[in-house]
Motif scaffolding. Structure first.
Motif, PDB file in Angstrom:
ATOM      1  N   UNK A  96       0.830  -1.209   0.000  1.00  0.00           N
ATOM      2  CA  UNK A  96       0.000   0.000   0.000  1.00  0.00           C
ATOM      3  C   UNK A  96       0.861   1.255   0.000  1.00  0.00           C
ATOM      4  N   UNK A  97       1.885   1.278   0.822  1.00  0.00           N
ATOM      5  CA  UNK A  97       2.754   2.457   0.903  1.00  0.00           C
ATOM      6  C   UNK A  97       3.530   2.654  -0.392  1.00  0.00           C
ATOM      7  N   UNK A  98       3.997   1.567  -0.999  1.00  0.00           N
ATOM      8  CA  UNK A  98       4.713   1.680  -2.272  1.00  0.00           C
ATOM      9  C   UNK A  98       3.833   2.272  -3.362  1.00  0.00           C
ATOM     10  N   UNK A 145      -4.605   4.112  -3.641  1.00  0.00           N
ATOM     11  CA  UNK A 145      -3.666   2.991  -3.720  1.00  0.00           C
ATOM     12  C   UNK A 145      -4.367   1.680  -3.371  1.00  0.00           C
ATOM     13  N   UNK A 146      -5.219   1.703  -2.351  1.00  0.00           N
ATOM     14  CA  UNK A 146      -5.954   0.504  -1.954  1.00  0.00           C
ATOM     15  C   UNK A 146      -6.869   0.036  -3.071  1.00  0.00           C
ATOM     16  N   UNK A 147      -7.545   0.983  -3.699  1.00  0.00           N
ATOM     17  CA  UNK A 147      -8.454   0.642  -4.796  1.00  0.00           C
ATOM     18  C   UNK A 147      -7.686   0.047  -5.978  1.00  0.00           C
ATOM     19  N   UNK A 148      -6.549   0.623  -6.278  1.00  0.00           N
ATOM     20  CA  UNK A 148      -5.745   0.168  -7.410  1.00  0.00           C
ATOM     21  C   UNK A 148      -5.184  -1.230  -7.150  1.00  0.00           C
ATOM     22  N   UNK A 202       1.439  -6.191   3.298  1.00  0.00           N
ATOM     23  CA  UNK A 202       2.621  -7.024   3.103  1.00  0.00           C
ATOM     24  C   UNK A 202       3.748  -6.233   2.431  1.00  0.00           C
ATOM     25  N   UNK A 203       4.949  -6.444   2.895  1.00  0.00           N
ATOM     26  CA  UNK A 203       6.123  -5.855   2.264  1.00  0.00           C
ATOM     27  C   UNK A 203       6.532  -6.715   1.055  1.00  0.00           C
ATOM     28  N   UNK A 245       3.755  -3.406  -8.671  1.00  0.00           N
ATOM     29  CA  UNK A 245       4.486  -2.402  -9.457  1.00  0.00           C
ATOM     30  C   UNK A 245       3.604  -1.827 -10.557  1.00  0.00           C
ATOM     31  N   UNK A 246       2.760  -2.659 -11.141  1.00  0.00           N
ATOM     32  CA  UNK A 246       1.825  -2.188 -12.166  1.00  0.00           C
ATOM     33  C   UNK A 246       0.812  -1.227 -11.545  1.00  0.00           C
TER      34      UNK A 246
END
Length: 225
Positions: free
Chosen positions: A105-107, A126-129, A141-142, A155-156
């Protein structure tokens, strides 16, 4: 007719000086319209990655012009170029380049934060994507806790979270097995369609290329006609 989202006009790229000069691109012309997907094929050394770097403003042509969303990349200041890439471009590479100390999520939220979006909205988008690429259960998760296919889908999501005008992808499925490669491409095409972005993929994968709207082949620095 409206102008293309991304255009290269008589682009040449040479490296070195004098007798050591190597001409990598020799007058490339390419126009990609909004919502269009294009595969760039070619053997190793044909200039595919060099062309992609020029299209993304990561390097500049020796002569000729590259324009994105009506703006000529080679005439911009570094600040303008950074802002243009953040707003209009999404990049996907063969290696995911996720930051290992941050969650998925952070990335994915990071390009939005860099662009000035509030943390709350950045997290929501970001969550939606990530949900759209099948990772709604993996937000916290990392990268080290994700599979190779999941990392590439994250990454996409990061490349498309800003709703860019164009996505540039360099061998985006090159490190994946056939099943995960198919899932990653499905995710990219689905997200790309949802934002109406143009898509340019450099690839050796004929099956991947066949799923796009158009195939362009580079041979010795020129587009084969």
């Amino acid at each position: 007719m409206s102008e293309p989202t991304l255009a290269a006009v008589d682009v040449h790229k040479r490296f070195g000086e004098g007798a050591l000069t190597v001409d990598v691109l020799k007058g490339v012309n390419l126009a990609v319209n909004a919502g269009e997907s294009v595969a760039i094929l070619g053997s190793s050394g044909s200039g595919k990655s060099t062309l992609l770097h020029l299209l993304g403003g990561l390097d500049f042509a020796s002569s000729g012009t590259v324009s994105l969303a009506g703006k000529t990349l080679g005439t911009m200041s570094n600040h303008e170029l950074d802002a243009t890439r953040n707003k209009h471009l999404g990049f996907v590479y063969q290696f995911h380049h996720l930051l290992p100390e941050f969650s998925a999520l952070e990335n994915v939220a990071m390009p939005l934060l860099i662009g000035g979006i509030t943390p709350k909205e950045a997290e929501q988008r970001a969550s939606r994507c990530l949900g759209q690429v099948g990772l709604s259960e993996r937000l916290a998760h990392r990268p080290g806790e994700l599979s190779g296919g999941e990392r590439q889908r994250a990454a996409i999501a990061r490349a498309l979270v800003t709703n860019p005008d164009c996505i540039l992808a360099d061998e985006p499925t090159g490190n994946l097995d056939s099943q995960n490669a198919g899932l990653a491409l499905d995710a990219m095409l689905s997200l790309r369609e949802s934002v109406g972005a143009a898509l340019v993929i450099v690839t050796h994968d004929q099956k991947l290329a066949a799923r796009l709207d158009r195939i362009v082949t580079l041979v010795d620095g020129k587009i084969e006609v």
